[in-house]
Enzyme design. Sequence first.
Site, PDB file in Angstrom:
ATOM      1  N   HIS A 136       0.792  -1.228   0.000  1.00 31.39           N
ATOM      2  CA  HIS A 136       0.000   0.000   0.000  1.00 31.39           C
ATOM      3  C   HIS A 136       0.823   1.276   0.000  1.00 31.39           C
ATOM      4  O   HIS A 136       0.359   2.294  -0.511  1.00 31.39           O
ATOM      5  CB  HIS A 136      -1.038  -0.051   1.115  1.00 31.39           C
ATOM      6  CG  HIS A 136      -2.175  -0.937   0.724  1.00 31.39           C
ATOM      7  ND1 HIS A 136      -2.237  -2.260   1.096  1.00 31.39           N
ATOM      8  CD2 HIS A 136      -3.233  -0.719  -0.095  1.00 31.39           C
ATOM      9  CE1 HIS A 136      -3.317  -2.798   0.551  1.00 31.39           C
ATOM     10  NE2 HIS A 136      -3.934  -1.894  -0.179  1.00 31.39           N
ATOM     11  N   GLU A 175     -11.194 -10.700  -6.155  1.00 26.28           N
ATOM     12  CA  GLU A 175      -9.788 -10.691  -5.735  1.00 26.28           C
ATOM     13  C   GLU A 175      -9.375 -12.066  -5.246  1.00 26.28           C
ATOM     14  O   GLU A 175      -8.204 -12.342  -5.061  1.00 26.28           O
ATOM     15  CB  GLU A 175      -9.538  -9.728  -4.570  1.00 26.28           C
ATOM     16  CG  GLU A 175     -10.384  -8.499  -4.550  1.00 26.28           C
ATOM     17  CD  GLU A 175      -9.941  -7.522  -3.488  1.00 26.28           C
ATOM     18  OE1 GLU A 175      -8.845  -6.973  -3.620  1.00 26.28           O
ATOM     19  OE2 GLU A 175     -10.693  -7.291  -2.526  1.00 26.28           O
ATOM     20  N   ASP A 196      -4.686  -8.250  -5.379  1.00 17.51           N
ATOM     21  CA  ASP A 196      -4.893  -9.427  -4.538  1.00 17.51           C
ATOM     22  C   ASP A 196      -5.111 -10.672  -5.378  1.00 17.51           C
ATOM     23  O   ASP A 196      -4.655 -11.757  -5.009  1.00 17.51           O
ATOM     24  CB  ASP A 196      -6.075  -9.204  -3.591  1.00 17.51           C
ATOM     25  CG  ASP A 196      -5.649  -8.411  -2.367  1.00 17.51           C
ATOM     26  OD1 ASP A 196      -4.605  -8.763  -1.800  1.00 17.51           O
ATOM     27  OD2 ASP A 196      -6.327  -7.448  -2.010  1.00 17.51           O
ATOM     28  N   ARG A 209       2.127 -10.180  -1.693  1.00 18.57           N
ATOM     29  CA  ARG A 209       2.383  -8.937  -2.443  1.00 18.57           C
ATOM     30  C   ARG A 209       3.342  -7.996  -1.731  1.00 18.57           C
ATOM     31  O   ARG A 209       3.818  -7.023  -2.324  1.00 18.57           O
ATOM     32  CB  ARG A 209       1.056  -8.226  -2.763  1.00 18.57           C
ATOM     33  CG  ARG A 209       0.286  -7.781  -1.545  1.00 18.57           C
ATOM     34  CD  ARG A 209      -1.142  -7.400  -1.880  1.00 18.57           C
ATOM     35  NE  ARG A 209      -1.311  -5.988  -2.165  1.00 18.57           N
ATOM     36  CZ  ARG A 209      -2.498  -5.377  -2.282  1.00 18.57           C
ATOM     37  NH1 ARG A 209      -3.615  -6.084  -2.189  1.00 18.57           N
ATOM     38  NH2 ARG A 209      -2.587  -4.108  -2.520  1.00 18.57           N
ATOM     39  N   CYS A 261      -9.630  -2.624 -11.273  1.00 16.63           N
ATOM     40  CA  CYS A 261      -9.200  -1.520 -10.403  1.00 16.63           C
ATOM     41  C   CYS A 261      -7.872  -1.801  -9.713  1.00 16.63           C
ATOM     42  O   CYS A 261      -7.419  -1.009  -8.899  1.00 16.63           O
ATOM     43  CB  CYS A 261     -10.271  -1.189  -9.385  1.00 16.63           C
ATOM     44  SG  CYS A 261     -10.487  -2.473  -8.150  1.00 16.63           S
TER      45      CYS A 261
HETATM   46  C1  PEP Z   1      -6.632  -5.057  -5.380  1.00 15.90           C
HETATM   47  O1  PEP Z   1      -6.437  -5.960  -4.575  1.00 15.90           O
HETATM   48  O2  PEP Z   1      -6.335  -5.123  -6.586  1.00 15.90           O
HETATM   49  C2  PEP Z   1      -7.231  -3.789  -4.943  1.00 15.90           C
HETATM   50  C3  PEP Z   1      -7.551  -2.845  -5.789  1.00 15.90           C
HETATM   51  O3  PEP Z   1      -7.373  -3.620  -3.581  1.00 15.90           O
HETATM   52  P1  PEP Z   1      -6.193  -3.216  -2.582  1.00 15.90           P
HETATM   53  O4  PEP Z   1      -4.980  -2.919  -3.400  1.00 15.90           O
HETATM   54  O5  PEP Z   1      -6.657  -2.033  -1.810  1.00 15.90           O
HETATM   55  O6  PEP Z   1      -6.063  -4.443  -1.755  1.00 15.90           O
HETATM   56 MG    MG Z   2      -7.417  -5.851  -2.634  1.00 15.40          MG
END
Ligand code: PEP
Ligand code: MG
Length: 754
Positions: A361, A602, A626, A636, A673
């Site tokens: 993140h 995900e 995810d 990740r 996304c």
């Molecule tokens: C994802 O997992 O691709 C996503 C958009 O959610 P986050 O990155 O906030 O886990």
């Molecule tokens: Mg996610």
Amino acid sequence: MLAILQRIIQEVSQANDIERALAIIVKRVKEAMKVDVCSAYLSNESQHRHILMASDGLNPQSIGRAGLVFGQGLVSLVAERAETVNLESAPDHPRYHFVPGTDEQNYCAFLGVPIIHHRKVLGVLVVQQRARRRFKEDENAFLMTVAAQLAGAIAHAEVSGGIAKLVSNVSEGVSLKGLPGSPGVGIGTGLVIYPPADLDAVPDRQVEDVETEVEVFREAVALAQDDIRDLQTRLSTALSKEDQALFDAYLQMLGSASMIEQVIGRIRAGSWASGALRETINEHVRVFESMDDPYMRERSADVKDLGRRILRCLQKDRQAPPPYPERTVLVGDEITATMLAEAPIDRLVGVISAKGSSSSHVAILSRALGIPAVVGVKELPVVRMEGQSLIADGYNGRVYVAPSENVRKEYQRLAAEEAQMTADLAELRDEPAQTPDGFRIPLYANTGLLSDITPSLLSGAEGIGLYRTEFPFMVRDRFPTEDEQFHIYSQVMEAFAPKPVVLRTLDVGGDKSLPYFPIKEENPFLGWRGIRITLDHPELFLVQVRAMLRAADSLDRLSILLPMISSISELDESLKLIQQAYHELLEDGEAVAKPRVGAMIEVPSLVYQIEAVAKRVDFISVGTNDLTQYLLAVDRNNGSVAELYDSLSPAVILAIKLVVEGAARHYCPVSICGEMAGDPRAVLVLLALGVDSLSMSASSLLRIKWVIRQFERAKAQQLLGTVLTMESAKEIRQYLGNALVEAGLGGLVRAGNK
Ligand code: PEP
Ligand code: MG
């Protein structure tokens, strides 16, 4: 054996430099195996030699001097084969090569094992004995275990030791490898950010006013003494006399002139009190840990604890970081989303984090803010980075410490080119994201902070495709109330009016924790996260949904997105709660509209149940960050396996294909996304697969629009045909990169970001 091994590892991990680390290894291994010699050779690529770096048994004069040219002798044989060589009589072997000056001629039995780190042979660990004998299997296994366990420590000691020396005497730049976190080049001055009361994280800092600093330190020691006396009094009835002795020992240590004077000595030499304390405590800890007596070894924990207590007192009035330099490169062992959110964004030119990967993140947030970031720089000597001149190359995942004039000029040129490209791309802001053969694909922005709404608006996003609501939850010290949430969501809705906005319900757990709602788990990514938490806490979920519904005006432009759904029952339960919140608000007399509701894909289980999902929701949003992690079983955030994490893996592409096809059978639109949507190469695939919209960091949006406007969909579909025959992410990445270059879009894949 285990105890010996653990002790060696601990000692080595505390060694300040490679020489010391290796000296410890050879001494301890020789003792444990009762052999006549233990030596460590390190492979030096530039000298093309395996150099004798440490030995207990061979002539000490030859250490650092003697060595074997690659290809020469038994040590080379071990390195070439990358496996053990176990000989009864070394001199009888055809590859034996006597190294003059080492006294090796005195030894017969030879056991050599390679030291391998990340598939690379770093050196060879050898034990020798005068007598003729073949080493036993368990001896071989022990030496191999030592070598395997120590390879990482040696690699680390080698680099950080080398770098520590270089950066304390900087005349020439050092470059460190990490992972690309956020594209761009950041040139500036390091500012180390670290969690409080963590002694090891304290950076080096210089002070001018030495006497005041000494005074500050003495006051902190006095405060720590008071704290301990208080503790002692409070526990006097609960603890036996013997147990209370611990506090006396603490007070004695605090009164001990040697430790206090050593800190003061370091302050007088120019260090700030916290840095001087870190060095002194670590020195004492090392002494205790190297003691043979187990009781004395245990005392090292007390010294550490004492260090932390004094540090806490030192930090009492000095929590605030020093002023952020004009062009700050934020450096930390693990920079969290919160630390980044708290920094003055207008001064930040780069982010460097020793931990993390391109999909963690901190990287996502850096991309959202358009700040170049390098993450997973494992060998980064964080505490030495304050005030350093730094370059963060977010394309290649490289960090330059005290770069030479040439390197700096080259990067300044790159940054200027970059700025030019951004300026050129700005012209596309109001143009539609449409391929030359007429296929339109709306581009939305991912956000999570109020501060990145402006960049999202400036990027020409057609709405918000993913608003991560956990970020406003993270920067508070308790759950936000319904009204607080209502205000935040209203601001987001208003800023984007009349465009659509997708608000995602709380997705904490995994690597996103709330300071006031700690979750301790062995496997947080497979544990209590996302919708699992909010379904277990309907009171949180309902409050959030109510705030969202109230924030939407009646124009029906709000969508609610559900994260981490892994089963249909979770989806049904969530939909039921949303219905409940909606009806309750109507009963309360609020004029709310029914939102569109979407599910994130995900978790791989739902790829196979996509039709059941599509039947129930208004839209689907694929969270490729995810999805990639779960499909490939690659954390990740783990830099060690980051090379294996790639959303262009055939399995991920095939999963998205299944999702798009399954959803289409129920006329359910699909958005992407995850960060994949902002990767110019991946966009060619997503375009061809027929996804309905893309949502990405604002900083990627115009680049992606450029790709879409240059590339015919028919051409992308042709490429997809070939991609679907490929069997590795590497091949696919290369192939799509070449296609972009041929289409005149080479600027987007320049600097070879991945
Ligand atoms: C994802 O997992 O691709 C996503 C958009 O959610 P986050 O990155 O906030 O886990
Ligand atoms: Mg996610």
